[in-house]
Design an enzyme around this catalytic site. Structure first.
Site, PDB file in Angstrom:
ATOM      1  CG  HIS A 134      -1.592   1.276   1.509  1.00  0.00           C
ATOM      2  ND1 HIS A 134      -2.870   1.548   1.064  1.00  0.00           N
ATOM      3  CD2 HIS A 134      -1.176   2.391   2.185  1.00  0.00           C
ATOM      4  CE1 HIS A 134      -3.201   2.773   1.458  1.00  0.00           C
ATOM      5  NE2 HIS A 134      -2.192   3.306   2.131  1.00  0.00           N
ATOM      6  CD  GLU A 135       2.263   3.583   3.803  1.00  0.00           C
ATOM      7  OE1 GLU A 135       2.659   4.666   3.333  1.00  0.00           O
ATOM      8  OE2 GLU A 135       1.220   3.485   4.480  1.00  0.00           O
TER       9      GLU A 135
ATOM     10  CG  HIS B   1       0.505   6.281  -0.803  1.00  0.00           C
ATOM     11  ND1 HIS B   1      -0.700   6.805  -1.201  1.00  0.00           N
ATOM     12  CD2 HIS B   1       0.277   5.704   0.410  1.00  0.00           C
ATOM     13  CE1 HIS B   1      -1.620   6.569  -0.282  1.00  0.00           C
ATOM     14  NE2 HIS B   1      -1.053   5.896   0.706  1.00  0.00           N
TER      15      HIS B   1
END
Length: 467
Positions: free
Chosen positions: A327-328, A331
């Site tokens: 998820h990170e 970004h």
């Protein structure tokens, strides 16, 4: 004479408009908080749609924790708004400026040393803010966070940490402010461009050095030990061409049992930081950390260590940690970090441009009690903090909406990497570990939540069995 009267009239209108808007925003925030607080009070049973992801005991703990935080937020918010209003009504800002002038005059420095006067003012203002905020911070840490099992600090560690934070802040804030004021004074008609470029450079430098030189002053950073987790993180990074150079674990557990993970760095020098509270206890890293913690507790030379044991029932397994990192990294891959920087710098440039347009308006200074002088620092404070407040509120809401969109996209990125089920379970675990309450009033959520509510994220992932 007529012009002076008009300026005084305009100043009076500006002052009352600032107070009115400030209280309007406060009352709006208080109304939203009351709606959410009502949710905490009345939602006492696990909703049917949450039955499979949250047990009744965790739900009740979460409800009580968030209710306590909301009640605390009401009183601290009321105090903050009242304090700010009294400072304005009683002329606290010009009074503090006069004190700063008197202090510098004591050392033989006259009005031509405005930058020095500004630094004294800034130091006194930040000291006042730190002292008035200290009781609230103490209550939040040692009553609310302690009551609900999150606080891991001793009083001595907390106070030492507060002094250290204040000192580090001054070491950064004062020289940066002095250079900014100097640039504004010598920059001529286009000073706003130079001021913006300077603040851009400072922000890039601070982002670059923060985790390597500033954060280690407060927390212990250690490289993630060799093993399966590190290998898998490096493999994931290579799969999306993320230029990973190091993976660190930060000992966040000496402050709180809340968990987190982030990456930082520019260009080809990226680092990933994992909070030790994010990692499940049975992992080799947590066993090592616990062993080291116990040794430190038995005999600490610097007295910084906390004697309280770590929370033994939290964290994610390796696959879930990888999903969180997916998820990170989403970004980064989707350009969210760059987009946020661009938006921030566009806003900064606009604000400096408008500041250049407004700084010569005497009525702005008259509105806040500066009848005989127009210090540049005071102009920055008046315009950026008070005059721009309606714009700042609108921008904040827009960025919150954008942030939620980015969060959904990052979740989808992790899902496309084949980590949907692991992210699904990780989100549930993190929500449980942090006692996040999964039920939100829709207006409160829309206005405040930079991350989508848990249920919305889980629905978007498609369920626990989705791969």
């Amino acid at each position: 004479m007529l012009r002076a009267a008009l300026e005084l009239s305009a100043a009076d209108h500006i002052f009352h408009a600032v107070l009115l808007f400030s209280w309007t925003v406060y009352l709006w925030e208080a109304y939203l908080a009351s709606r959410q607080r009502n949710i905490y009070r009345t939602t006492t049973h696990v909703p049917l749609e949450l039955g499979k992801i949250m047990d009744a005991d965790t739900f009740e703990k979460s409800r009580l924790y968030q209710l306590d935080k909301s009640n605390f937020g009401f009183w601290s918010g009321l105090y903050s708004e009242t304090e700010g209003t009294l400072i304005l009504l009683l002329g606290g800002i010009p009074l503090l400026w006069r004190v700063s002038v008197a202090v510098t005059a004591h050392f033989g420095l006259g009005p031509e040393y405005e930058i020095t006067q500004s630094l004294v003012f800034l130091m006194l203002a930040t000291l006042f803010s730190a002292l008035t905020g200290l009781p609230w911070s103490l209550y939040n840490t040692f009553v609310i966070e302690e009551k609900h099992g999150f606080n891991q600090q001793t009083l001595g560690f907390f106070l030492k940490d507060a002094v250290k934070k204040f000192a580090v802040t001054q070491c950064i804030l004062l020289p940066v402010t002095s250079l900014l004021l100097y640039i504004i004074k010598i920059g001529g008609d286009y000073f706003f461009i130079y001021a913006w470029l300077f603040t851009l450079a400072v922000s890039l430098v601070l982002v670059t050095i923060y985790a390597d030189y500033i954060a280690p002053l407060f927390d212990k950073f250690t490289p993630l030990p060799e093993g399966e987790l590190k290998d898998e993180i490096e493999k994931m990074a290579r799969s999306i061409s993320f230029p990973l150079t190091k993976v660190y674990v930060v000992e966040g557990s000496k402050r709180s049992s809340h968990s987190n993970a982030y990456f930082y760095g520019f260009f080809k020098n990226k680092r990933i930081v994992l909070f030790d509270t994010l990692l499940e206890d049975h992992s080799p890293l947590n066993k090592t950390s616990n062993s080291e913690s116990n040794q430190t507790e038995e005999g600490s030379a610097d007295g910084e260590s906390n004697a309280k044991p770590k929370n033994k029932k939290q964290g994610c397994n390796n696959l879930e940690v990888l999903a969180v990192l997916g998820h990170e990294l989403g970004h980064w891959k989707l350009g969210h970090t760059v987009k946020n920087i661009v938006i921030s710098q566009m806003n900064s440039f606009l604000c400096f441009f408008l500041f250049a347009v407004l700084i010569g308006r005497k009525e702005l200074f008259l509105a806040f009690g500066f009848n005989d002088s127009q210090p540049t620092l005071i102009g920055l404070m008046i315009i950026f903090q008070f005059i721009f407040s309606p714009y700042n509120e609108l921008l904040s809401f827009c960025l919150t909406v954008l942030s939620r969109r980015f969060e959904f996209q990052a979740d989808a990125f992790a899902k496309d990497m084949g980590r949907a089920s692991e992210l699904y379970s990780a989100l549930i675990k993190l929500n449980k570990d942090n006692l996040g309450f999964p039920v939100a009033d829709w207006i409160f959520s829309m206005w405040h939540y930079s991350h989508p509510p848990l249920l919305e994220r889980l629905r978007a992932l498609g369920g626990p069995k989705h791969d």
